[in-house]
Design an enzyme around this catalytic site. Sequence first.
Site, PDB file in Angstrom:
ATOM      1  N   CYS A 122      49.590  -5.369  30.706  1.00 10.26           N
ATOM      2  CA  CYS A 122      50.738  -5.708  31.567  1.00 10.26           C
ATOM      3  C   CYS A 122      52.088  -5.362  30.934  1.00 10.26           C
ATOM      4  O   CYS A 122      53.088  -5.275  31.636  1.00 10.26           O
ATOM      5  CB  CYS A 122      50.713  -7.183  31.919  1.00 10.26           C
ATOM      6  SG  CYS A 122      49.183  -7.654  32.705  1.00 10.26           S
ATOM      7  N   HIS A 264      57.447 -10.084  34.025  1.00 10.54           N
ATOM      8  CA  HIS A 264      56.091  -9.759  34.456  1.00 10.54           C
ATOM      9  C   HIS A 264      55.627 -10.816  35.456  1.00 10.54           C
ATOM     10  O   HIS A 264      55.840 -12.018  35.247  1.00 10.54           O
ATOM     11  CB  HIS A 264      55.166  -9.718  33.239  1.00 10.54           C
ATOM     12  CG  HIS A 264      53.730  -9.534  33.591  1.00 10.54           C
ATOM     13  ND1 HIS A 264      53.319  -8.601  34.510  1.00 10.54           N
ATOM     14  CD2 HIS A 264      52.607 -10.173  33.157  1.00 10.54           C
ATOM     15  CE1 HIS A 264      52.005  -8.678  34.629  1.00 10.54           C
ATOM     16  NE2 HIS A 264      51.547  -9.618  33.824  1.00 10.54           N
ATOM     17  N   ASN A 294      49.430 -10.238  40.584  1.00  5.75           N
ATOM     18  CA  ASN A 294      49.665  -9.621  39.276  1.00  5.75           C
ATOM     19  C   ASN A 294      49.118  -8.193  39.316  1.00  5.75           C
ATOM     20  O   ASN A 294      47.902  -7.989  39.291  1.00  5.75           O
ATOM     21  CB  ASN A 294      48.953 -10.448  38.189  1.00  5.75           C
ATOM     22  CG  ASN A 294      49.146  -9.878  36.797  1.00  5.75           C
ATOM     23  OD1 ASN A 294      49.648  -8.762  36.637  1.00  5.75           O
ATOM     24  ND2 ASN A 294      48.734 -10.632  35.792  1.00  5.75           N
TER      25      ASN A 294
HETATM   26  N1  ACO Z   1      40.626 -22.831  42.970  1.00 10.13           N
HETATM   27  C1  ACO Z   1      40.452 -24.160  42.844  1.00 10.13           C
HETATM   28  N2  ACO Z   1      40.286 -24.765  41.653  1.00 10.13           N
HETATM   29  C2  ACO Z   1      40.298 -23.987  40.547  1.00 10.13           C
HETATM   30  C3  ACO Z   1      40.481 -22.585  40.623  1.00 10.13           C
HETATM   31  C4  ACO Z   1      40.648 -22.015  41.899  1.00 10.13           C
HETATM   32  N3  ACO Z   1      40.843 -20.710  42.066  1.00 10.13           N
HETATM   33  N4  ACO Z   1      40.484 -22.090  39.370  1.00 10.13           N
HETATM   34  C5  ACO Z   1      40.291 -23.130  38.546  1.00 10.13           C
HETATM   35  N5  ACO Z   1      40.180 -24.289  39.265  1.00 10.13           N
HETATM   36  C6  ACO Z   1      39.990 -25.644  38.755  1.00 10.13           C
HETATM   37  C7  ACO Z   1      39.414 -25.663  37.357  1.00 10.13           C
HETATM   38  O1  ACO Z   1      37.999 -25.575  37.387  1.00 10.13           O
HETATM   39  C8  ACO Z   1      39.904 -27.001  36.853  1.00 10.13           C
HETATM   40  O2  ACO Z   1      39.076 -28.019  37.345  1.00 10.13           O
HETATM   41  P1  ACO Z   1      38.610 -29.238  36.367  1.00 10.13           P
HETATM   42  O3  ACO Z   1      39.897 -29.920  36.005  1.00 10.13           O
HETATM   43  O4  ACO Z   1      37.694 -30.015  37.242  1.00 10.13           O
HETATM   44  O5  ACO Z   1      37.948 -28.565  35.208  1.00 10.13           O
HETATM   45  C9  ACO Z   1      41.275 -27.185  37.514  1.00 10.13           C
HETATM   46  O6  ACO Z   1      41.267 -26.299  38.654  1.00 10.13           O
HETATM   47  C10 ACO Z   1      42.414 -26.834  36.600  1.00 10.13           C
HETATM   48  O7  ACO Z   1      42.081 -25.634  35.913  1.00 10.13           O
HETATM   49  P2  ACO Z   1      43.062 -24.939  34.888  1.00 10.13           P
HETATM   50  O8  ACO Z   1      42.374 -23.758  34.262  1.00 10.13           O
HETATM   51  O9  ACO Z   1      43.660 -25.972  33.976  1.00 10.13           O
HETATM   52  O10 ACO Z   1      44.183 -24.444  35.910  1.00 10.13           O
HETATM   53  P3  ACO Z   1      45.602 -23.882  35.574  1.00 10.13           P
HETATM   54  O11 ACO Z   1      46.635 -24.754  36.129  1.00 10.13           O
HETATM   55  O12 ACO Z   1      45.713 -23.486  34.116  1.00 10.13           O
HETATM   56  O13 ACO Z   1      45.618 -22.545  36.441  1.00 10.13           O
HETATM   57  C11 ACO Z   1      45.420 -20.189  36.072  1.00 10.13           C
HETATM   58  C12 ACO Z   1      44.680 -21.519  36.179  1.00 10.13           C
HETATM   59  C13 ACO Z   1      46.095 -19.920  37.397  1.00 10.13           C
HETATM   60  C14 ACO Z   1      44.432 -19.100  35.738  1.00 10.13           C
HETATM   61  C15 ACO Z   1      46.497 -20.316  34.939  1.00 10.13           C
HETATM   62  O14 ACO Z   1      45.915 -20.828  33.776  1.00 10.13           O
HETATM   63  C16 ACO Z   1      47.167 -19.004  34.624  1.00 10.13           C
HETATM   64  O15 ACO Z   1      47.836 -18.410  35.441  1.00 10.13           O
HETATM   65  N6  ACO Z   1      47.050 -18.544  33.345  1.00 10.13           N
HETATM   66  C17 ACO Z   1      47.660 -17.313  32.921  1.00 10.13           C
HETATM   67  C18 ACO Z   1      46.779 -16.172  33.333  1.00 10.13           C
HETATM   68  C19 ACO Z   1      47.486 -14.846  33.258  1.00 10.13           C
HETATM   69  O16 ACO Z   1      48.681 -14.781  33.261  1.00 10.13           O
HETATM   70  N7  ACO Z   1      46.688 -13.775  33.206  1.00 10.13           N
HETATM   71  C20 ACO Z   1      47.201 -12.452  33.267  1.00 10.13           C
HETATM   72  C21 ACO Z   1      47.579 -11.938  31.926  1.00 10.13           C
HETATM   73  S1  ACO Z   1      48.469 -10.446  32.039  1.00 10.13           S
HETATM   74  C22 ACO Z   1      47.446  -9.048  31.758  1.00 10.13           C
HETATM   75  O17 ACO Z   1      47.376  -8.508  30.704  1.00 10.13           O
HETATM   76  C23 ACO Z   1      46.651  -8.460  32.846  1.00 10.13           C
END
Ligand code: ACO
Length: 337
Positions: A122, A264, A294
């Site tokens: 990214c 980003h 993204n």
């Molecule tokens: N729908 C519903 N519930 C979900 C989903 C979904 N799509 N995904 C996860 N959950 C649940 C989880 O299982 C968890 O449940 P639990 O508490 O019972 O275990 C709960 O929701 C919270 O999960 P978290 O992982 O803590 O959720 P978070 O608020 O961190 O959001 C996310 C997840 C959106 C992936 C976030 O962590 C994020 O955006 N991280 C950064 C990722 C990123 O930027 N990646 C790209 C990098 S750039 C590149 O190089 C391509």
Amino acid sequence: MESAARIIGTGSAFPERRMTNDDIAQELIRFGLKTNNQWIIERTGIIERRISNIQNEAEINSSLGARAAKIALERAGRKPEDIDQIIYATCSPDTLMPSTACWLQQKIGARSAWAMDINAACSGFIYGVVTAEQFILSGHSKTVLVVGGEVLSQWVNWQDRNICILFGDGAGAAVVEQVPARSSQRILSSHLSSDGNLSKLLYIPAGGSSLEVTPERYAQNLHKMHMSGRELFKVAVRTLTECALRTLEKLHMPAIKLDWFVPHQANLRIIEAVANRIGIPMEKVIINLDRFGNTSAATIPTALDEAIRDGRIREGQTVLTDAFGSGLTAGALLFRW
Ligand code: ACO
């Protein structure tokens, strides 16, 4: 002649198919998994994304890049023959060999250019523009086409609800050209970094030369993206803030003086946290992730292009771009448009 580098034109292109959060929720039901529109919007800010149909040649990575490049060239008032270097930032190439830059070169007819890919995930577009600037400052190149393009939907595990909600496809392009050093419209400052210790926060285990894709590994989805979302979130906020502040510090420029911030587009909550830490009000932040998700190396050039086209970014204004990605790579670039 002492010289500098300046972005003189931008362009962008997306595939046709819109995939909404409700569409993803429907897909997941097939695998016995749940998500919903409200959860995705609250946790990411994403409403929909574009997904390439790779059966259609016009929607593969280099074709999206070629469309974006042609628009950027037209806006810059340059022809394909004027380009002497092409840098294609991507981590989802058309083919491992040759580079996507060479496929694009053929598509736009940039006969005088030499072409190469950069893989910084990214952060790729910022790495690409900084690389272009260095070739320009050294006198090696005069007009460089930098493209950030991705079709990462091909590497998304559609059974992983943490990942499949995030990514979209698209391409953005910028023409970077040599200008006199005294020119006020130019690249002003930048900072790049990477930390290989964090490689496994987001990676594709199989399909490279270290691990071939066997039927067992295919069944385990090891040829798809694997991500530790929660850890990545925290590292992203820290590195984006650090890169932006270091870039501003090099010019002794307070954040308050910035006209626009183009970060980003990974997650709206990451963007808000970073803007808050740097001291940039959200009115000055350009967002396109609500409509495109993204798009990795394409987020910054496409967001930039949109804001230039609709007149938000005006001549003479200062713009800070800032990215992080798999690697873990990061970079920021400050320029006057
Ligand atoms: N729908 C519903 N519930 C979900 C989903 C979904 N799509 N995904 C996860 N959950 C649940 C989880 O299982 C968890 O449940 P639990 O508490 O019972 O275990 C709960 O929701 C919270 O999960 P978290 O992982 O803590 O959720 P978070 O608020 O961190 O959001 C996310 C997840 C959106 C992936 C976030 O962590 C994020 O955006 N991280 C950064 C990722 C990123 O930027 N990646 C790209 C990098 S750039 C590149 O190089 C391509």
